[in-house]
Design an enzyme around this catalytic site. Sequence first.
Site, PDB file in Angstrom:
ATOM      1  N   CYS A  95      23.833  11.974  79.584  1.00 41.08           N
ATOM      2  CA  CYS A  95      23.211  13.149  80.166  1.00 41.08           C
ATOM      3  C   CYS A  95      23.756  14.406  79.498  1.00 41.08           C
ATOM      4  CB  CYS A  95      23.433  13.297  81.674  1.00 41.08           C
ATOM      5  SG  CYS A  95      22.830  11.911  82.619  1.00 41.08           S
ATOM      6  N   ARG A 123      22.397  12.564  74.059  1.00 40.75           N
ATOM      7  CA  ARG A 123      23.234  12.136  75.178  1.00 40.75           C
ATOM      8  C   ARG A 123      22.449  11.332  76.219  1.00 40.75           C
ATOM      9  NH1 ARG A 123      27.928  15.076  75.339  1.00 40.75           N
ATOM     10  NH2 ARG A 123      28.211  14.539  77.507  1.00 40.75           N
ATOM     11  N   TRP A 157      20.320  10.197  81.170  1.00 38.65           N
ATOM     12  CA  TRP A 157      20.506   8.783  80.878  1.00 38.65           C
ATOM     13  C   TRP A 157      20.810   8.153  82.237  1.00 38.65           C
ATOM     14  CZ3 TRP A 157      24.109   4.865  81.414  1.00 38.65           C
ATOM     15  CH2 TRP A 157      23.921   3.737  80.608  1.00 38.65           C
ATOM     16  N   ASN A 216      26.106  15.804  84.925  1.00 39.82           N
ATOM     17  CA  ASN A 216      26.408  14.725  83.982  1.00 39.82           C
ATOM     18  C   ASN A 216      27.638  14.003  84.522  1.00 39.82           C
ATOM     19  OD1 ASN A 216      28.181  14.847  80.810  1.00 39.82           O
ATOM     20  ND2 ASN A 216      27.163  13.125  81.754  1.00 39.82           N
ATOM     21  N   GLY A 217      27.475  12.737  84.890  1.00 34.65           N
ATOM     22  CA  GLY A 217      28.618  11.994  85.425  1.00 34.65           C
ATOM     23  C   GLY A 217      28.187  11.127  86.592  1.00 34.65           C
ATOM     24  N   GLU A 247      29.808  -4.599  62.586  1.00 36.39           N
ATOM     25  CA  GLU A 247      29.165  -3.279  62.555  1.00 36.39           C
ATOM     26  C   GLU A 247      27.725  -3.390  62.032  1.00 36.39           C
ATOM     27  OE1 GLU A 247      29.667  -0.543  63.851  1.00 36.39           O
ATOM     28  OE2 GLU A 247      28.563   0.917  62.671  1.00 36.39           O
ATOM     29  N   LYS A 285      24.468  -2.291  64.164  1.00 36.27           N
ATOM     30  CA  LYS A 285      23.476  -1.316  63.673  1.00 36.27           C
ATOM     31  C   LYS A 285      22.074  -1.888  63.804  1.00 36.27           C
ATOM     32  CE  LYS A 285      25.176   1.593  63.622  1.00 36.27           C
ATOM     33  NZ  LYS A 285      26.543   1.856  63.906  1.00 36.27           N
ATOM     34  N   GLU A 306      20.960  -2.266  67.604  1.00 35.64           N
ATOM     35  CA  GLU A 306      20.774  -1.051  68.401  1.00 35.64           C
ATOM     36  C   GLU A 306      19.542  -0.249  68.004  1.00 35.64           C
ATOM     37  OE1 GLU A 306      24.299   1.435  68.560  1.00 35.64           O
ATOM     38  OE2 GLU A 306      24.585   1.381  66.408  1.00 35.64           O
ATOM     39  N   HIS A 320      31.314 -23.191  63.994  1.00 29.12           N
ATOM     40  CA  HIS A 320      31.668 -23.474  65.393  1.00 29.12           C
ATOM     41  C   HIS A 320      30.589 -23.004  66.362  1.00 29.12           C
ATOM     42  CE1 HIS A 320      35.573 -24.820  64.111  1.00 29.12           C
ATOM     43  NE2 HIS A 320      35.763 -23.680  63.469  1.00 29.12           N
ATOM     44  N   LYS A 346      24.497   8.551  72.885  1.00 30.14           N
ATOM     45  CA  LYS A 346      25.564   8.693  71.898  1.00 30.14           C
ATOM     46  C   LYS A 346      26.918   8.933  72.526  1.00 30.14           C
ATOM     47  CE  LYS A 346      26.420  10.214  67.372  1.00 30.14           C
ATOM     48  NZ  LYS A 346      26.486   8.809  66.952  1.00 30.14           N
TER      49      LYS A 346
HETATM   50  C1  G6P Z   1      28.117   4.770  72.052  1.00 31.11           C
HETATM   51  C2  G6P Z   1      27.478   5.163  70.746  1.00 31.11           C
HETATM   52  C3  G6P Z   1      28.184   4.472  69.589  1.00 31.11           C
HETATM   53  C4  G6P Z   1      29.672   4.772  69.624  1.00 31.11           C
HETATM   54  C5  G6P Z   1      30.294   4.447  70.974  1.00 31.11           C
HETATM   55  C6  G6P Z   1      31.697   5.010  71.083  1.00 31.11           C
HETATM   56  O1  G6P Z   1      27.886   3.441  72.315  1.00 31.11           O
HETATM   57  O2  G6P Z   1      26.100   4.825  70.753  1.00 31.11           O
HETATM   58  O3  G6P Z   1      27.642   4.924  68.369  1.00 31.11           O
HETATM   59  O4  G6P Z   1      30.308   4.036  68.630  1.00 31.11           O
HETATM   60  O5  G6P Z   1      29.529   5.036  72.025  1.00 31.11           O
HETATM   61  O6  G6P Z   1      31.631   6.401  71.034  1.00 31.11           O
HETATM   62  P1  G6P Z   1      32.747   7.339  70.484  1.00 31.11           P
HETATM   63  O7  G6P Z   1      32.151   8.711  70.570  1.00 31.11           O
HETATM   64  O8  G6P Z   1      33.929   7.189  71.403  1.00 31.11           O
HETATM   65  O9  G6P Z   1      33.074   6.950  69.099  1.00 31.11           O
END
Ligand code: G6P
Length: 612
Positions: free
Chosen positions: A2, A27, A73, A99-100, A485, A489, A492, A508, A607
């Site tokens: 948010c 956000r 969100w 937000n929270g 990673e 990617k 997501e 395994h 994010k």
């Molecule tokens: C969310 C974002 C990711 C990020 C993660 C941790 O899931 O979508 O891209 O890696 O949070 O966020 P930070 O800001 O702590 O790296």
Amino acid sequence: MCGIVAYLGEKQAYPILIEGLQRLEYRGYDSAGVTLVNGKLVTIKKKGKVRELAEEAKKFDTSSTIGIGHTRWATHGEPNDANAHPQLSASGKIALVHNGIIENHTILKALLEKHGHKFTSDTDTEILAHLIEVYKDLDDLSLEDAVMKAMNKIVGAYAIAVIDVDDPDKIVAARKQSPLVVGIGENEFLLASDASPIVSYTKKVVYLNDDEIVTVTRDGGMVIKTVSNQLIDPTVEELDLDIEELEKGGYEHFMHKEIHQQVDTVSDCMRGRLNANEGWVHVGGLREYNNKIAHAPRIIIAGCGTSWHSGLIGEYLIEELARIPVEVEYASELRYRNPIINESDVVIAISQSGETIDTLAALQHVKEKGALIYGIVNVVGSSIARFTDAGSYIHAGPEIGVASTKAFTGQVTLLAMMALHLGHENGALSESEYRHLVSELAQIPEKIGRVLELEEQIKYIAAEMKDANNALYLGRGVNFPVALEGALKLKEISYIHAEGYPAAEMKHGPIALIDENMPVVFIATNQSANEKILSNIQEVKARKGRVIAIVDENDKEISALSDFTIKIPATAEPFTPLLSSIPLQLLSYHIAVMRGCDVDMPRNLAKSVTVE
Ligand code: G6P
């Protein structure tokens, strides 16, 4: 999660709020809303992205010089118009964005319902709007005093902004655990979850601290108090952010721009910290605790998501180059365990946003146990950056695409420099090894540029992979976290199910899934593991899997066996993730674009994760 924004001044508030919400959309983006004051409160809310709110707002008179806005969100209540913020008090005279999470909302709701309150949404936020009004009316309090009283009753995390039609020249805002920045312009104030909605109007900002309430008024007044009514003398800071950094700059998506920025962002991260000609690395943030960290009995790295993946690479780098034992923890787990941590331990927190609530809470937890806390953060002035004992910024600039790219390579670059610095400091690295590795690391930005030139070839492979339902990413050693990673990617942003695995673990379990429809991406740029990788590739081929291999320019054998090969420049093995991760970013990006996905705002994600 948010984003909130508020404006009070001489300009029209609505366009500023909409522009601000668009900047904060990373956000959360399942619904959005604004409330303006124009003799009465005008509230416009809409399920969907901010552009849908802007469409809806065309039906309203939006003239006003004060207002609050929100992009959501969803936590409590599904994303719909009713649950969108702002939420209103019982009389409809007070509007609030939040937000929270209000953790004790159930008890508060029951209490209010007993007194006849009816709620129109499923949100915890609406309860807070009602509560503030109850205190204001019952005790004849000012808006700010009513907010303060409410803050003393609620449990949870929040950044809020509140307006009141009966007090129309004032915004009251407060924070606990969720970020809030106050911009001080010429005869105007802007408040927001981060500086991006503010920077076009002013560079003078105050970062609100936890448990603080700010009241801004049209006459230019700004008063900050704690929730226990102590007056605060605010520190006004100067923003180091340019508006161009928040634009797409000719790219169709922020993610694409951010992938291509990595030549610059990685060298910005090294600037002043590494000198290839003179052969040294020096991470300034380590200065004060150099000796303690270089001789620490162990280092614990905590983070979430992509930042956790860079932590895993950090484990490899620090153990390999500085010979300090490292453990990597999901911050969300660490915060609820009773870990054995004491004063001699060093905890490194990695976070792009510097606001991830689990990471922040884990730090609070380990600080109580006396550990030294070091931050590797991107966003300057963020909560985690301010909480740590020492730290380094990665200087990647604003990362807006939800899928992290340049922040990841920035974090790994910083960890590589830290590992070299510490290994030199504690004698784990010989002088010649150290100099060799410094020179290899210095060449990484130029080599990233060469990887980016492979984009057309990667696009071709993306077209081959785009219809898959599943994908497997395999790597060994330092490239195992790169496999994790790469899979993250892909899932997501393209919604293809993908898993990352250590290549040897394939037998395994995941091997059972392999058939002609399963693309398997091997990250095989670490020479020391390549013989083993070769056998793993054979195992996949024997089951008709399609192999896509990332190899270095010297490879012959893996390329001969694979269906598709991406050849990237060779570098010293510990630094290969800085190059091998980039084709995976491009691959996911192009697959997602080809599948018609909203690359910068993938469904259900956000994010900055400021809720648990
Ligand atoms: C969310 C974002 C990711 C990020 C993660 C941790 O899931 O979508 O891209 O890696 O949070 O966020 P930070 O800001 O702590 O790296």
